[in-house]
Scaffold this motif. Structure first.
Motif, PDB file in Angstrom:
ATOM      1  N   ASP A   1      70.714  46.297 -34.447  1.00 57.90           N
ATOM      2  CA  ASP A   1      71.746  46.292 -33.418  1.00 57.90           C
ATOM      3  C   ASP A   1      71.132  45.961 -32.059  1.00 57.90           C
ATOM      4  O   ASP A   1      71.695  45.181 -31.287  1.00 57.90           O
ATOM      5  CB  ASP A   1      72.448  47.646 -33.373  1.00 57.90           C
TER       6      ASP A   1
ATOM      7  N   GLU B   1      72.855  44.862 -41.238  1.00 58.75           N
ATOM      8  CA  GLU B   1      73.096  46.101 -40.486  1.00 58.75           C
ATOM      9  C   GLU B   1      74.257  46.889 -41.100  1.00 58.75           C
ATOM     10  O   GLU B   1      74.204  48.116 -41.183  1.00 58.75           O
ATOM     11  CB  GLU B   1      73.398  45.767 -39.029  1.00 58.75           C
TER      12      GLU B   1
ATOM     13  N   ALA C   1      69.096  50.053 -38.943  1.00 52.09           N
ATOM     14  CA  ALA C   1      70.363  49.515 -38.438  1.00 52.09           C
ATOM     15  C   ALA C   1      70.376  49.504 -36.917  1.00 52.09           C
ATOM     16  O   ALA C   1      70.840  48.532 -36.298  1.00 52.09           O
ATOM     17  CB  ALA C   1      71.535  50.335 -38.975  1.00 52.09           C
TER      18      ALA C   1
END
Length: 170
Positions: free
Chosen positions: A103, A45, A99
């Protein structure tokens, strides 16, 4: 939840909140992303954020600069000049979406706290100056008997464990 004022007048200003809150929210988001992905840990990430942010904003800046330059000179932009910022923006967006997906997948699935599960097991602090925050009832007791695989109230209700506890009379 309704606000309770003990004869006080609210100092809430909708205009001020609409001006200040989005900036504070954005600041908190950026701080969380920086701490989570670059200070405390470095993972996939982090790499996607490190690549996606410059690609997206660089593509937007380069595209705007070239668009303004060509429009001021009354020229048609060459294909490469149009494709390069578009490609950078698309790659940046793809990295940022990936990303965000990572998350969201990092949210814990199992509860960290095995405290109160039912709304009736939490009472409000209504003392003077208490602020109305939730407090656990005393004494805290387990609502669900410990059995493997039972983690949430809906799991407990499905296997009839909640019926083992009589309702409290208030």
């Amino acid at each position: 939840m309704p606000a309770r004022y003990a004869g006080e007048i609210s100092s809430l200003s909708i205009g001020r909140v609409l001006r200040e809150f989005p900036l504070k929210l954005l600041g908190s988001l950026l701080r969380r992303l920086l701490l989570k992905n670059f200070v405390y840990d470095f993972n996939l990430e982090s790499l996607q954020l490190a690549a996606g942010v410059p690609l997206f904003f660089g593509g937007v800046a380069f595209g705007l600069w070239k668009w303004i330059w060509y429009s001021q000179h009354h020229l048609a932009a060459p294909t490469g000049t149009v494709v390069l910022p578009a490609l950078a923006i698309m790659l940046g967006v793809q990295f940022l979406v990936s990303a965000a997906t990572l998350d969201l997948q990092a949210v814990p699935r199992d509860p960290v706290n095995r405290g109160a599960l039912l709304e009736s097991d939490v009472r409000l602090d209504e003392r003077a100056g208490g602020g109305g925050e939730a407090l656990p009832r005393e004494p805290e007791a387990a609502l669900v008997k410990e059995r493997p695989g039972v983690r949430r109230l809906d799991d407990a209700a499905r296997i009839d464990l909640v019926q083992d506890f009589p309702p409290e009379n208030h």
